[in-house]
Design a protein around this motif. Structure first.
Motif, PDB file in Angstrom:
ATOM      1  N   SER A  38      -4.978  -8.867  -1.226  1.00 14.02           N
ATOM      2  CA  SER A  38      -4.481  -8.027  -2.317  1.00 14.02           C
ATOM      3  C   SER A  38      -5.530  -7.899  -3.419  1.00 14.02           C
ATOM      4  N   ARG A  52      -0.090  -5.860  -5.274  1.00  9.99           N
ATOM      5  CA  ARG A  52       0.185  -7.041  -6.095  1.00  9.99           C
ATOM      6  C   ARG A  52      -0.513  -8.268  -5.554  1.00  9.99           C
ATOM      7  N   SER A  54      -0.936 -12.020  -4.776  1.00  8.21           N
ATOM      8  CA  SER A  54       0.025 -13.041  -4.334  1.00  8.21           C
ATOM      9  C   SER A  54       1.410 -12.464  -4.077  1.00  8.21           C
TER      10      SER A  54
HETATM   11 MG   LIG Z   1      -1.307 -10.217  -0.700  1.00  9.24          MG
END
Ligand SMILES: [Mg+2]
Ligand SMILES: Nc1nc2c(ncn2[C@@H]2O[C@H](COP(=O)(O)OP(=O)(O)O)[C@@H](O)[C@H]2O)c(=O)[nH]1
Length: 198
Positions: A38, A52, A54
Protein backbone atom coordinates in the motif's frame (compact mmCIF):
# COMPACT_ATOMS: atom_id res chain seq x y z
CA UNK A 1 0.98 16.88 -8.56
CA UNK A 2 0.23 13.24 -9.21
CA UNK A 3 1.61 11.54 -12.28
CA UNK A 4 -1.88 10.03 -12.51
CA UNK A 5 -4.17 12.99 -11.73
CA UNK A 6 -7.30 11.00 -12.54
CA UNK A 7 -6.42 8.13 -10.22
CA UNK A 8 -9.40 6.88 -8.22
CA UNK A 9 -10.65 3.75 -6.50
CA UNK A 10 -13.21 1.85 -8.58
CA UNK A 11 -14.29 -1.24 -6.61
CA UNK A 12 -13.32 -4.34 -4.66
CA UNK A 13 -14.07 -7.85 -5.90
CA UNK A 14 -14.30 -11.19 -4.13
CA UNK A 15 -15.15 -13.25 -7.23
CA UNK A 16 -14.50 -13.01 -11.00
CA UNK A 17 -18.11 -11.93 -11.62
CA UNK A 18 -17.33 -8.72 -9.70
CA UNK A 19 -14.20 -7.79 -11.67
CA UNK A 20 -14.46 -4.51 -13.60
CA UNK A 21 -14.94 -4.71 -17.42
CA UNK A 22 -11.87 -6.27 -19.02
CA UNK A 23 -10.92 -3.46 -21.41
CA UNK A 24 -7.84 -1.28 -21.77
CA UNK A 25 -4.73 -2.18 -19.77
CA UNK A 26 -4.03 -3.00 -16.15
CA UNK A 27 -1.05 -3.89 -13.94
CA UNK A 28 -1.45 -6.06 -10.85
CA UNK A 29 0.35 -5.27 -7.57
CA UNK A 30 1.08 -8.22 -5.32
CA UNK A 31 2.92 -8.55 -2.04
CA UNK A 32 2.94 -10.48 1.17
CA UNK A 33 1.04 -8.80 4.02
CA UNK A 34 3.08 -6.00 5.51
CA UNK A 35 5.67 -6.04 2.70
CA UNK A 36 4.84 -2.40 2.01
CA UNK A 37 2.50 -2.70 -0.99
CA UNK A 38 0.00 0.00 0.00
CA UNK A 39 2.85 2.40 0.83
CA UNK A 40 4.49 1.70 -2.54
CA UNK A 41 1.22 2.32 -4.42
CA UNK A 42 0.76 5.62 -2.59
CA UNK A 43 4.25 6.80 -3.61
CA UNK A 44 3.86 5.72 -7.23
CA UNK A 45 0.48 7.41 -7.58
CA UNK A 46 1.79 10.26 -5.40
CA UNK A 47 -1.22 10.41 -3.10
CA UNK A 48 -1.15 9.93 0.61
CA UNK A 49 -3.70 7.33 1.76
CA UNK A 50 -4.59 6.30 -1.80
CA UNK A 51 -4.33 2.60 -1.11
CA UNK A 52 -4.71 2.78 2.66
CA UNK A 53 -1.51 1.87 4.42
CA UNK A 54 -1.95 -1.16 6.66
CA UNK A 55 -5.22 -2.71 7.58
CA UNK A 56 -8.45 -1.56 6.03
CA UNK A 57 -10.65 -4.38 7.40
CA UNK A 58 -11.88 -6.63 4.60
CA UNK A 59 -10.18 -4.91 1.74
CA UNK A 60 -6.90 -6.72 2.19
CA UNK A 61 -8.63 -9.97 1.16
CA UNK A 62 -10.20 -8.55 -1.99
CA UNK A 63 -9.05 -7.64 -5.48
CA UNK A 64 -9.09 -3.83 -5.48
CA UNK A 65 -9.40 -2.01 -8.79
CA UNK A 66 -8.11 1.57 -9.20
CA UNK A 67 -8.46 3.65 -12.35
CA UNK A 68 -5.40 5.61 -13.54
CA UNK A 69 -7.44 7.29 -16.29
CA UNK A 70 -7.52 6.49 -20.03
CA UNK A 71 -8.80 2.95 -19.41
CA UNK A 72 -5.63 2.10 -17.50
CA UNK A 73 -5.83 0.42 -14.10
CA UNK A 74 -3.76 -0.52 -11.10
CA UNK A 75 -5.04 -3.64 -9.37
CA UNK A 76 -4.19 -4.26 -5.72
CA UNK A 77 -4.23 -8.04 -5.21
CA UNK A 78 -4.92 -9.64 -1.83
CA UNK A 79 -1.83 -10.83 0.01
CA UNK A 80 -1.46 -13.44 2.63
CA UNK A 81 1.37 -14.23 4.93
CA UNK A 82 0.08 -14.08 8.44
CA UNK A 83 1.09 -17.39 9.98
CA UNK A 84 -2.44 -18.42 10.85
CA UNK A 85 -4.42 -18.08 7.66
CA UNK A 86 -6.94 -20.94 7.64
CA UNK A 87 -6.52 -23.50 4.85
CA UNK A 88 -9.99 -22.67 3.60
CA UNK A 89 -9.02 -18.99 3.23
CA UNK A 90 -5.82 -19.93 1.47
CA UNK A 91 -7.72 -22.17 -0.99
CA UNK A 92 -10.16 -19.36 -1.71
CA UNK A 93 -7.23 -17.00 -2.26
CA UNK A 94 -5.44 -19.42 -4.62
CA UNK A 95 -8.64 -19.95 -6.64
CA UNK A 96 -9.30 -16.22 -6.89
CA UNK A 97 -5.71 -15.55 -8.01
CA UNK A 98 -5.81 -18.33 -10.63
CA UNK A 99 -9.13 -16.96 -11.96
CA UNK A 100 -7.76 -13.44 -12.06
CA UNK A 101 -4.55 -14.27 -13.94
CA UNK A 102 -6.31 -16.57 -16.40
CA UNK A 103 -9.31 -14.33 -17.08
CA UNK A 104 -7.85 -10.85 -17.51
CA UNK A 105 -7.13 -9.99 -21.14
CA UNK A 106 -6.25 -6.45 -20.08
CA UNK A 107 -3.51 -7.61 -17.68
CA UNK A 108 -0.09 -6.47 -18.95
CA UNK A 109 2.25 -7.23 -16.07
CA UNK A 110 2.76 -7.67 -12.36
CA UNK A 111 4.56 -5.62 -9.73
CA UNK A 112 5.66 -7.71 -6.79
CA UNK A 113 6.50 -5.88 -3.57
CA UNK A 114 9.15 -7.62 -1.49
CA UNK A 115 10.68 -6.51 1.83
CA UNK A 116 14.43 -6.27 1.16
CA UNK A 117 15.17 -7.81 4.56
CA UNK A 118 13.13 -10.96 3.83
CA UNK A 119 13.70 -11.61 0.14
CA UNK A 120 11.48 -14.13 -1.66
CA UNK A 121 8.94 -16.09 0.35
CA UNK A 122 6.77 -18.99 -0.86
CA UNK A 123 4.01 -16.45 -1.45
CA UNK A 124 6.28 -14.42 -3.75
CA UNK A 125 7.30 -17.50 -5.72
CA UNK A 126 3.63 -18.45 -6.18
CA UNK A 127 2.86 -14.97 -7.50
CA UNK A 128 5.81 -15.10 -9.93
CA UNK A 129 4.53 -18.48 -11.11
CA UNK A 130 1.01 -17.13 -11.70
CA UNK A 131 2.41 -14.34 -13.90
CA UNK A 132 4.86 -16.57 -15.72
CA UNK A 133 2.21 -19.22 -16.43
CA UNK A 134 0.21 -16.71 -18.46
CA UNK A 135 3.28 -15.16 -20.12
CA UNK A 136 3.26 -11.86 -18.22
CA UNK A 137 6.36 -9.83 -17.26
CA UNK A 138 7.04 -9.24 -13.55
CA UNK A 139 8.90 -6.42 -11.85
CA UNK A 140 10.01 -6.58 -8.22
CA UNK A 141 10.17 -3.57 -5.94
CA UNK A 142 12.69 -4.49 -3.26
CA UNK A 143 11.21 -2.13 -0.75
CA UNK A 144 12.18 -0.72 2.67
CA UNK A 145 15.75 -0.31 1.34
CA UNK A 146 16.07 2.53 3.88
CA UNK A 147 16.27 -0.21 6.53
CA UNK A 148 19.60 -1.52 5.22
CA UNK A 149 23.04 -0.01 4.77
CA UNK A 150 23.93 0.83 1.19
CA UNK A 151 26.29 -2.13 0.78
CA UNK A 152 23.79 -4.62 2.20
CA UNK A 153 21.02 -3.25 -0.02
CA UNK A 154 23.23 -3.54 -3.11
CA UNK A 155 24.15 -7.11 -2.22
CA UNK A 156 20.50 -8.09 -1.68
CA UNK A 157 19.50 -6.74 -5.10
CA UNK A 158 22.39 -8.51 -6.85
CA UNK A 159 21.55 -11.81 -5.19
CA UNK A 160 17.89 -11.47 -6.11
CA UNK A 161 18.73 -10.62 -9.72
CA UNK A 162 21.02 -13.64 -9.93
CA UNK A 163 18.28 -15.88 -8.57
CA UNK A 164 15.60 -14.45 -10.88
CA UNK A 165 17.74 -14.59 -14.01
CA UNK A 166 15.23 -13.86 -16.80
CA UNK A 167 12.00 -14.38 -14.86
CA UNK A 168 11.65 -10.81 -13.57
CA UNK A 169 13.35 -7.45 -13.31
CA UNK A 170 14.03 -5.84 -9.92
CA UNK A 171 14.92 -2.50 -8.36
CA UNK A 172 15.46 -0.81 -5.00
CA UNK A 173 12.49 1.06 -3.53
CA UNK A 174 11.61 2.94 -0.37
CA UNK A 175 8.29 4.56 0.45
CA UNK A 176 10.11 6.49 3.17
CA UNK A 177 13.01 8.02 1.21
CA UNK A 178 11.24 7.62 -2.16
CA UNK A 179 14.25 5.84 -3.62
CA UNK A 180 13.19 4.21 -6.89
CA UNK A 181 10.04 6.28 -7.33
CA UNK A 182 10.72 7.39 -10.91
CA UNK A 183 12.10 4.03 -12.00
CA UNK A 184 8.96 2.31 -10.67
CA UNK A 185 6.65 4.76 -12.44
CA UNK A 186 8.53 4.33 -15.72
CA UNK A 187 8.20 0.56 -15.43
CA UNK A 188 4.49 0.84 -14.65
CA UNK A 189 3.95 3.02 -17.73
CA UNK A 190 6.05 0.64 -19.81
CA UNK A 191 3.85 -2.31 -18.74
CA UNK A 192 0.63 -0.34 -19.35
CA UNK A 193 1.83 0.51 -22.87
CA UNK A 194 2.59 -3.11 -23.79
CA UNK A 195 0.40 -4.54 -26.56
CA UNK A 196 -2.18 -7.15 -25.59
CA UNK A 197 -0.72 -10.66 -25.69
CA UNK A 198 -2.32 -12.88 -28.35
MG1 LIG B 1 -1.89 -2.99 2.24
N1 LIG C 1 11.01 2.06 6.77
C1 LIG C 1 10.07 1.78 5.87
N2 LIG C 1 8.85 1.34 6.27
C2 LIG C 1 7.92 1.05 5.34
C3 LIG C 1 8.19 1.20 3.96
N3 LIG C 1 7.08 0.81 3.28
C4 LIG C 1 6.16 0.46 4.20
N4 LIG C 1 6.66 0.58 5.45
C5 LIG C 1 5.96 0.28 6.71
O1 LIG C 1 5.64 -1.11 6.73
C6 LIG C 1 4.34 -1.34 7.29
C7 LIG C 1 3.45 -2.05 6.28
O2 LIG C 1 3.23 -1.18 5.18
P1 LIG C 1 1.95 -1.32 4.23
O3 LIG C 1 2.18 -0.42 3.08
O4 LIG C 1 0.69 -1.18 4.99
O5 LIG C 1 2.11 -2.86 3.79
P2 LIG C 1 1.10 -3.82 2.98
O6 LIG C 1 0.46 -4.71 4.01
O7 LIG C 1 2.00 -4.62 2.09
O8 LIG C 1 0.13 -2.98 2.21
C8 LIG C 1 3.81 0.05 7.70
O9 LIG C 1 4.10 0.22 9.06
C9 LIG C 1 4.62 1.00 6.82
O10 LIG C 1 4.77 2.26 7.39
C10 LIG C 1 9.49 1.68 3.56
O11 LIG C 1 9.83 1.83 2.39
N5 LIG C 1 10.38 1.97 4.56
Amino acid sequence: MSHYPEARFIKSADAPGQFVPDTGAEVAFAGRSNAGKSSAINVIVNRRQFARTSKTPGRTRLVNFFSLGDDRRLVDLPGYGYAKVADRMRDHWAGLMADYFEARQSLRGMFLIVDIRRLLTDYDRQMLNFAESVGLPSHILLTKTDKLKRGQAAKALLELQRELADTATAQHFSALSRVGELEARMKLDEFLDLPAPN
